[in-house]
Design an enzyme around this catalytic site. Structure first.
Site, short mmCIF file in Angstrom:
data_model
loop_
_atom_site.label_atom_id
_atom_site.label_comp_id
_atom_site.label_asym_id
_atom_site.label_seq_id
_atom_site.Cartn_x
_atom_site.Cartn_y
_atom_site.Cartn_z
N ASN A 6 2.98 -105.12 77.23
CA ASN A 6 1.69 -105.25 77.90
C ASN A 6 1.53 -106.70 78.32
O ASN A 6 1.29 -107.57 77.49
CB ASN A 6 0.57 -104.83 76.94
CG ASN A 6 -0.82 -105.06 77.52
OD1 ASN A 6 -0.95 -105.33 78.71
ND2 ASN A 6 -1.84 -104.93 76.69
N LYS A 15 -0.81 -107.98 80.10
CA LYS A 15 -2.21 -108.40 80.24
C LYS A 15 -2.38 -109.14 81.57
O LYS A 15 -1.74 -108.75 82.54
CB LYS A 15 -2.63 -109.23 79.01
CG LYS A 15 -2.28 -108.48 77.71
CD LYS A 15 -2.86 -109.10 76.47
CE LYS A 15 -2.46 -108.24 75.26
NZ LYS A 15 -3.04 -108.73 74.01
N HIS A 73 -7.42 -100.18 75.57
CA HIS A 73 -6.99 -101.39 74.85
C HIS A 73 -8.23 -102.09 74.28
O HIS A 73 -9.30 -102.10 74.91
CB HIS A 73 -6.23 -102.33 75.80
CG HIS A 73 -5.54 -103.44 75.07
ND1 HIS A 73 -6.22 -104.55 74.63
CD2 HIS A 73 -4.27 -103.57 74.64
CE1 HIS A 73 -5.36 -105.34 73.98
NE2 HIS A 73 -4.17 -104.77 73.98
N GLU A 108 -9.06 -105.07 74.18
CA GLU A 108 -9.65 -106.10 75.04
C GLU A 108 -10.58 -105.46 76.07
O GLU A 108 -11.63 -106.03 76.39
CB GLU A 108 -8.53 -106.92 75.70
CG GLU A 108 -7.90 -107.88 74.69
CD GLU A 108 -6.45 -108.20 74.94
OE1 GLU A 108 -5.93 -107.97 76.04
OE2 GLU A 108 -5.81 -108.73 73.99
N GLU A 143 -3.25 -100.80 67.02
CA GLU A 143 -3.29 -102.25 67.22
C GLU A 143 -4.47 -102.82 66.44
O GLU A 143 -5.60 -102.86 66.95
CB GLU A 143 -3.45 -102.59 68.70
CG GLU A 143 -2.33 -102.10 69.58
CD GLU A 143 -2.18 -102.95 70.84
OE1 GLU A 143 -1.11 -103.54 71.00
OE2 GLU A 143 -3.12 -103.03 71.63
N GLY A 164 -2.50 -111.24 69.22
CA GLY A 164 -2.48 -112.61 69.72
C GLY A 164 -2.73 -113.67 68.66
O GLY A 164 -2.99 -114.83 68.99
N SER A 218 1.08 -108.99 67.49
CA SER A 218 1.98 -110.07 67.09
C SER A 218 3.39 -109.59 66.75
O SER A 218 4.04 -110.13 65.85
CB SER A 218 1.38 -110.86 65.92
OG SER A 218 0.16 -111.47 66.30
P1 13P Z 1 0.30 -109.63 71.00
O1 13P Z 1 1.68 -109.02 70.84
O2 13P Z 1 0.27 -110.82 71.91
O3 13P Z 1 -0.36 -109.85 69.68
O4 13P Z 1 -0.61 -108.53 71.78
C1 13P Z 1 -0.61 -107.23 71.31
C2 13P Z 1 -1.30 -106.38 72.30
O5 13P Z 1 -2.50 -106.47 72.49
C3 13P Z 1 -0.50 -105.43 73.07
O6 13P Z 1 -1.29 -104.54 73.77
#
Ligand code: 13P
Length: 252
Positions: free
Chosen positions: A11, A13, A97, A99, A169, A175, A214
């Site tokens: 992903n 983003k 997601h 976010e 997640e 992140g 992560s």
């Molecule tokens: P990270 O791997 O950067 O922690 O992000 C995970 C994520 O949100 C994947 O959709």
């Protein structure tokens, strides 16, 4: 790793222009050429989808979007429909997601409508679920997951469940570099599979559950060895072709 075919999805983003995406895919393709034991997916921003579909054509890499609207068309400024994705041969879509739930106010109801619309259009959805740090500390993880999974899947028939992948997640792991302990990831994945089994025990055994938060080439080995984890949804580490290919290598 189970009999279910591993799925490693990146992903991106809001990262990578078309030029940057092209440089990435040209580096990735030879690196994953021989990894035929796992499904490999990249999820670029909308603007790079068509270019990535063209560049990945004939390869083992599939291309998913990061979001879509549930309606076929309408007055929804800034939104993209399932038909707009399938027209350019996008294979699937990330839905719900954290976010988008947190920053764009996306509700479980909206995610459920999107999931049904995606399947109807022939897109393979990845449904994202996960708890906040406060929810985990308050012992609310299972309540949150139950709500998100049951609501998210509420508008599809049990026979379609294996077409969905669910990404667990934990929001506190996204992140942050703070990856879930293998036991935490396994417990959550097993709980999610049990929830799906409440709809259909057989289909629950076929549905893939990914871990996200992560993930790196270093921690992927332990995570992907867990019995109920069938792959990874990778954020930061998916922006680097070598790191992403290394995670694919662990899965295959
Ligand atoms: P990270 O791997 O950067 O922690 O992000 C995970 C994520 O949100 C994947 O959709």
């Amino acid at each position: 790793m189970s009999a279910r075919r591993p799925l490693i999805a990146g992903n991106w983003k809001m990262h990578k222009t078309v030029a940057e995406a092209e440089a990435f895919i040209q580096r990735l393709l030879p690196l994953v050429y021989a990894s035929d034991a796992a499904d490999v997916v990249i999820c670029p921003p909308f603007t790079a989808l068509a270019a990535m579909v063209d560049s990945a054509r004939g390869s083992r890499v599939q291309v998913y979007a990061q979001n879509m609207h549930h309606a076929p068309a309408g007055a929804f400024t800034g939104e993209i429909s399932a038909a707009m994705l399938t027209e350019i041969d996008v294979d699937g879509v990330i839905l719900g997601h954290s976010e988008r739930r947190e920053l764009c106010g996306e509700t479980d109801r909206a995610v459920a409508l999107k999931l049904a619309a995606a399947l109807d259009a022939g897109l393979e959805p990845i449904l994202c679920v996960g708890e906040t740090e406060a929810e985990r500390e308050q012992g609310e993880t299972e309540r949150k997951l139950r709500h998100q999974v049951q609501e998210g899947l509420s508008k599809i028939g049990a026979e379609r469940l294996p077409e969905v992948a669910i990404a667990y997640e934990p929001i506190w792991a996204i992140g942050t570099g703070k990856v879930a302990e293998p036991e935490q990831a396994q417990d959550a994945a097993a709980f999610i599979r049990a929830l799906v089994a409440g709809r259909s025990p057989e289909q629950a055994q076929r549905l893939r559950i990914l871990y996200g938060g992560s993930v790196t080439p270093e921690n992927a080995t332990d995570l992907l060895a867990l019995p109920d984890i069938d792959g990874a949804l990778v954020g930061g580490a998916s922006l680097d072709a070598d790191a992403f290919a290394a995670i694919v290598g662990v899965a295959s």
